[in-house]
Scaffold this active site. Structure first.
Site, mmCIF file in Angstrom:
data_model
loop_
_atom_site.group_PDB
_atom_site.id
_atom_site.type_symbol
_atom_site.label_atom_id
_atom_site.label_comp_id
_atom_site.label_asym_id
_atom_site.label_seq_id
_atom_site.Cartn_x
_atom_site.Cartn_y
_atom_site.Cartn_z
ATOM 1 N N HIS A 1 0.844 -1.204 0.000
ATOM 2 C CA HIS A 1 0.000 0.000 0.000
ATOM 3 C C HIS A 1 0.881 1.257 0.000
ATOM 4 C CE1 HIS A 1 -3.529 2.454 1.427
ATOM 5 N NE2 HIS A 1 -2.542 3.174 1.934
ATOM 6 N N GLU A 2 1.909 1.244 0.845
ATOM 7 C CA GLU A 2 2.786 2.422 0.936
ATOM 8 C C GLU A 2 3.589 2.613 -0.349
ATOM 9 O OE1 GLU A 2 2.385 4.512 3.141
ATOM 10 O OE2 GLU A 2 1.085 3.260 4.363
ATOM 11 N N HIS B 1 1.487 4.128 -2.931
ATOM 12 C CA HIS B 1 1.366 5.582 -2.754
ATOM 13 C C HIS B 1 2.521 6.291 -3.440
ATOM 14 C CE1 HIS B 1 -2.113 6.476 -0.510
ATOM 15 N NE2 HIS B 1 -1.756 5.907 0.621
ATOM 16 N N GLU C 1 -6.459 6.771 -1.392
ATOM 17 C CA GLU C 1 -6.365 5.618 -0.488
ATOM 18 C C GLU C 1 -6.948 4.373 -1.142
ATOM 19 O OE1 GLU C 1 -4.731 5.257 2.271
ATOM 20 O OE2 GLU C 1 -4.130 7.344 2.143
#
Lengths: 193, 354
Positions: B189-190, B193, B269
């Site tokens: 997820h990071e 981003h 997100e």
């Protein structure tokens, strides 16, 4: 006069479309080549690591000589197939590396069964390295397959299909897991802290 | 499947727009003030007798004496328009933004007291480092540097604006409470981003929102003494109107940009969750990680509200509630999990490949 302008505009638009679709194909081709190189890097890393891993447990695993030797043999075979291979040899490399993965997963399962190895605490570290190595190869392969797929799709799409020849774009072979035995994902213990 | 290069391109464009919008805002901050002052000054200049010219030959003029009895016209000789505030505020905004953006990554990491993790550490740090490396391979990205935040609450964040300056940080609590696969989901997820250029977009937004608030305050202190004018001429009226509009923008812009930033943030997100599912091919692991993180439910005290949008879950306790609020940086956990379930079902149905 009007006809000339219309033809001129159409010609300019056509040239623009040609340039952009040629460029996008070249771009994707480079990305595919690059992600292929990433697999290569990870395979080399794995090949270099295996002898160390085997050395680390050899003393405690004298009764498993067969497994250890199988791993080493599979590793040596993979190294010889890999040297000087390009994206054209995907199938060969995939077979050799698949066999290596299978040997490693058997190896890993056996290490689990040795309480004296577990007691030293090295096993956790050993398992982590093995897991990470396998994951890196797997993810590099996945990234290659994703890029190659979008490259292959782009080649067949309109208007790219008209310029595929000019960009020397040819379908890239995906890295597929062929043998049934290799489809079994190496199940390693993931819960150590 | 949409390629990530397209998404990246979209975000890069968005960042350009955001920056352009803020440049326009800074210019307006100065220009509006300059214009208002200019018109006010003009309203207060007295008309003076004008000079009259006579055409002697085509194209050349000479000052002429008026015939006796004629009425001399009047004209306003105001000072030329000098955009002093425009230049000062423009330069101030630009230099502040440049300075803030170039030091954003290290500032955030220092603020949370993160410690770097080398490639040869042992224990949970080792696993974390390995997982980050695996996920950057999956995303086809350069390896970011890895940091651990000394906090017991499970959370993770990504910072950095350009390749070579990417950082992924996780709290000690996260490393202790998640399994390796769950950690993979969170790290993916990071990394997503960073890869989708969310970090770039969001950092740019935060920095600019901060600076615009700062400058608005600075300008508000240079109090403008307009007052009510007895002379109700056009110049004075134009000056007042420009000033009122200017004042409204100064007061409302920081709030408006903050709300915009939060809306963008929520959308990003969902995208990062979806990308994480693509990188790991394992949405289930991310779901259970999110469940564990929301189960911990405490506030991550070491992470300030300012960097909330860079985290996997909002560090503010109030934001962990299930209600969708305008001011929360993240969508409700249940929504994110529901969307991930949908992705998981899609993956299970799709023919296996890659």
């Amino acid at each position: 006069m009007t006809a000339a302008i219309v033809i001129g505009v159409i010609a300019v638009i056509t040239v623009f479309i040609a340039i952009s679709s040629y460029n996008s194909l070249i771009n994707l081709k480079e990305q595919t080549n690059n992600s292929w190189k990433q697999i290569d890097v990870q395979l080399k890393r794995r090949h270099d690591l295996i002898p160390n891993l085997v050395e680390a447990v050899r003393g405690a695993m004298q009764f498993e000589r067969e497994t250890l030797e199988a791993v080493i043999a599979a590793r040596n075979k993979a190294v010889s197939v890999c040297t000087g291979a390009g994206p054209g040899n995907v199938a060969e490399i995939a077979a050799a590396e698949g066999a290596l993965s299978a040997a490693l997963s058997r190896f890993s399962a056996i290490v689990e069964a040795y309480p004296e190895l577990k007691a030293t605490g090295n096993v956790a570290q050993f398992q982590e390295e093995l897991t990470s190595t396998e994951n890196r190869v797997g993810f590099a392969r996945q990234a290659y397959n994703d890029t190659a797929t979008s490259y292959n799709v782009a080649q067949q799409q309109f208007p790219n299909v008209l310029f595929a020849g000019m960009a020397k774009a040819a379908p890239a072979t995906l890295w597929e897991i062929s043998e049934q035995a290799d489809r079994e994902v190496p199940k390693v213990n993931l819960s150590f802290k | 499947m949409a390629t990530f290069f397209e998404l990246q391109e979209k975000n890069r464009k968005k960042t350009t727009w955001v920056v352009a919008l803020f440049v326009a805002f800074f210019l307006w901050l100065g220009l509006g003030l300059d214009l208002a002052l200019y018109f006010k000054a003009r309203a207060h200049t007295r008309p003076v007798p004008a000079t009259v010219y006579r055409e002697t030959s085509p194209g050349s003029y000479q000052e002429a004496e008026l015939p006796p009895g004629a009425i001399r016209p009047y004209e306003k000789k105001s000072k030329p328009f000098r955009p002093v505030f425009t230049i000062v505020i423009g330069l101030l905004g630009a230099s502040l933004a440049w300075w803030e953006l170039s030091s954003a990554a290290t500032t955030v990491l220092k603020a949370v007291r993160a410690t770097p993790v080398d490639s040869d550490t042992k224990g949970p740090g080792r696993v974390f480092h390995n997982v980050v490396e695996e996920m950057s391979i999956a995303a086809g990205m350069p390896m970011p540097s890895v940091w651990i935040i000394p906090d017991r609450d499970p959370n993770a964040m990504a910072v950095g604006l350009k390749p070579g300056d990417f950082h992924v940080a996780a709290t000690e609590g996260l490393l202790l409470s998640l399994t390796r696969e769950e950690l993979q989901g969170v790290v993916a997820h990071e990394i997503a981003h960073i890869k989708n250029q969310d970090v770039r977009l969001m950092t740019t937004l935060t920095v600019l929102v901060g600076i615009s608030a700062l400058i608005a305050e600075f300008v508000a202190r240079c109090r403008y003494h307009g007052g009510s004018d007895r002379s109700g001429d056009d110049d004075s009226r134009i000056g007042s109107i420009i000033f009122v509009i200017w004042l409204l923008t100064v007061l409302l812009a920081p709030l408006a940009t903050r709300i915009m930033a939060l809306m963008v943030s929520k959308e990003r997100e969902y995208l990062a969750d979806a990308s994480a599912a693509q990188f790991t091919r394992n949405p289930q692991a991310l779901i259970s990680a999110l469940e564990k993180i929301s189960g911990a439910a405490g506030a991550t005290h070491s992470i300030s509200q300012a960097s909330a949008h860079l985290c996997i879950a909002s560090p503010t306790a109030a934001d962990l509630s299930e209600e969708e609020s305008l001011f929360s940086t993240h969508p409700p956990m249940s929504q994110r999990i529901a969307r991930l379930r949908l992705i998981g079902r899609g993956m299970a149905l799709a023919p296996s490949g890659g």
